[in-house]
Enzyme design. Structure first.
Site, PDB file in Angstrom:
ATOM      1  N   CYS A  30       0.837  -1.196   0.000  1.00  8.77           N
ATOM      2  CA  CYS A  30       0.000   0.000   0.000  1.00  8.77           C
ATOM      3  C   CYS A  30       0.875   1.250   0.000  1.00  8.77           C
ATOM      4  CB  CYS A  30      -0.903  -0.005   1.226  1.00  8.77           C
ATOM      5  SG  CYS A  30      -2.068   1.391   1.284  1.00  8.77           S
TER       6      CYS A  30
ATOM      7  N   ASP B 283       0.360   3.835   1.646  1.00 11.43           N
ATOM      8  CA  ASP B 283       0.238   4.497   2.945  1.00 11.43           C
ATOM      9  C   ASP B 283       1.614   4.916   3.463  1.00 11.43           C
ATOM     10  OD1 ASP B 283       0.002   4.765   5.930  1.00 11.43           O
ATOM     11  OD2 ASP B 283      -2.079   4.221   5.523  1.00 11.43           O
TER      12      ASP B 283
ATOM     13  N   ARG C 288       2.733   5.307   6.297  1.00 13.76           N
ATOM     14  CA  ARG C 288       3.171   4.661   7.541  1.00 13.76           C
ATOM     15  C   ARG C 288       3.789   3.282   7.305  1.00 13.76           C
ATOM     16  NH1 ARG C 288      -2.631   4.855  10.220  1.00 13.76           N
ATOM     17  NH2 ARG C 288      -3.062   4.187   8.062  1.00 13.76           N
TER      18      ARG C 288
ATOM     19  N   HIS D 146      -2.252  -3.876   5.084  1.00 15.49           N
ATOM     20  CA  HIS D 146      -2.063  -3.469   6.477  1.00 15.49           C
ATOM     21  C   HIS D 146      -3.401  -3.125   7.106  1.00 15.49           C
ATOM     22  CE1 HIS D 146      -2.623   0.965   5.936  1.00 15.49           C
ATOM     23  NE2 HIS D 146      -2.258   0.675   4.705  1.00 15.49           N
TER      24      HIS D 146
ATOM     25  N   CYS E  35      -6.197   0.282   6.883  1.00 15.24           N
ATOM     26  CA  CYS E  35      -5.956   0.779   5.526  1.00 15.24           C
ATOM     27  C   CYS E  35      -7.072   1.732   5.114  1.00 15.24           C
ATOM     28  CB  CYS E  35      -5.889  -0.393   4.551  1.00 15.24           C
ATOM     29  SG  CYS E  35      -5.659   0.091   2.825  1.00 15.24           S
TER      30      CYS E  35
END
Length: 208
Positions: free
Chosen positions: A41, A43, A45, A97, A100
């Site tokens: 992803c 993302d 993080r 994750h 998400c």
């Protein structure tokens, strides 16, 4: 964040790498031979190499919203082709994750503009597993389970590709479905039994 700080950080990183290994960048410039293709992803993080404890050059990385592998997306299809046929990776990982945002957005009834066709892929995963998901009363647990099932379905999409099928047959390439748990930092192997899951559809998608 002051964007100038990024360049200061870069200089500090260079100094650190050279201190640990004076030939670090010479080695890095010679080429790459990663063992793993990581599809994750976008993302901010979730950083691929860091969560696996690996270094630049160890992993070929592709990231997008909700770690998707749509067969109509030439970007991810090109990445798979290059990683499998040219870099000769031995492992393909699809890593989702918990928490998400893309999966969460797909669970809600909202018009998200250009994101609609992309998130429709996640909604299709929900449709395929509607009975199981609707039976989960706790919304957070249902959310987590959809994250896991999305990883499973994207792994199946990986297996549908000709490159991966050839590599499985010729050199035992392995496909893995993982989850990164933001709440604990743990990387979780879903241990998906692809042979069992694809038993009824393997003949339909077999290319090689």
């Amino acid at each position: 964040m002051d964007i100038k700080k990024v360049f200061e950080n870069n200089k500090e990183w260079i100094a650190k790498q050279l201190k640990n290994s004076p030939s670090y960048f010479d080695s890095l410039a010679k080429g790459q031979s990663p063992e793993i293709l990581y599809i994750g992803c976008a993302d901010s993080r979730v950083t691929a190499e860091e969560i696996m404890g690996l270094e630049p050059g160890d992993v070929f990385v592709h990231r997008n919203i909700a770690n998707m592998v749509p067969n109509s997306d030439l970007n991810v299809m090109s990445v798979i082709n290059y990683a499998v046929d040219f870099l000769k990776v031995n492992h393909v990982v699809v890593c989702g994750h918990y928490n998400c945002g893309g999966v969460k957005a797909a669970m809600e009834s909202a018009d998200l503009g250009i994101l609609n066709p992309w998130l429709r892929n996640v909604r299709d995963v929900y449709r395929l597993h509607k009975t199981e998901l609707n039976a989960i009363e706790d919304e957070d647990k249902r959310y987590d389970r959809l994250v896991e099932l999305n990883v499973q379905e994207q792994c199946i999409n990986v297996i549908k590709t000709a490159e991966v099928q050839r590599a499985i047959n010729n050199r035992n390439l392995t496909v893995h479905g993982w989850i990164f748990d933001l709440r604990t930092g743990n990387l979780v192997d879903l241990k998906i039994d692809f042979q069992a899951i694809t038993k009824g559809i393997a003949d339909i998608y077999r290319i090689t």
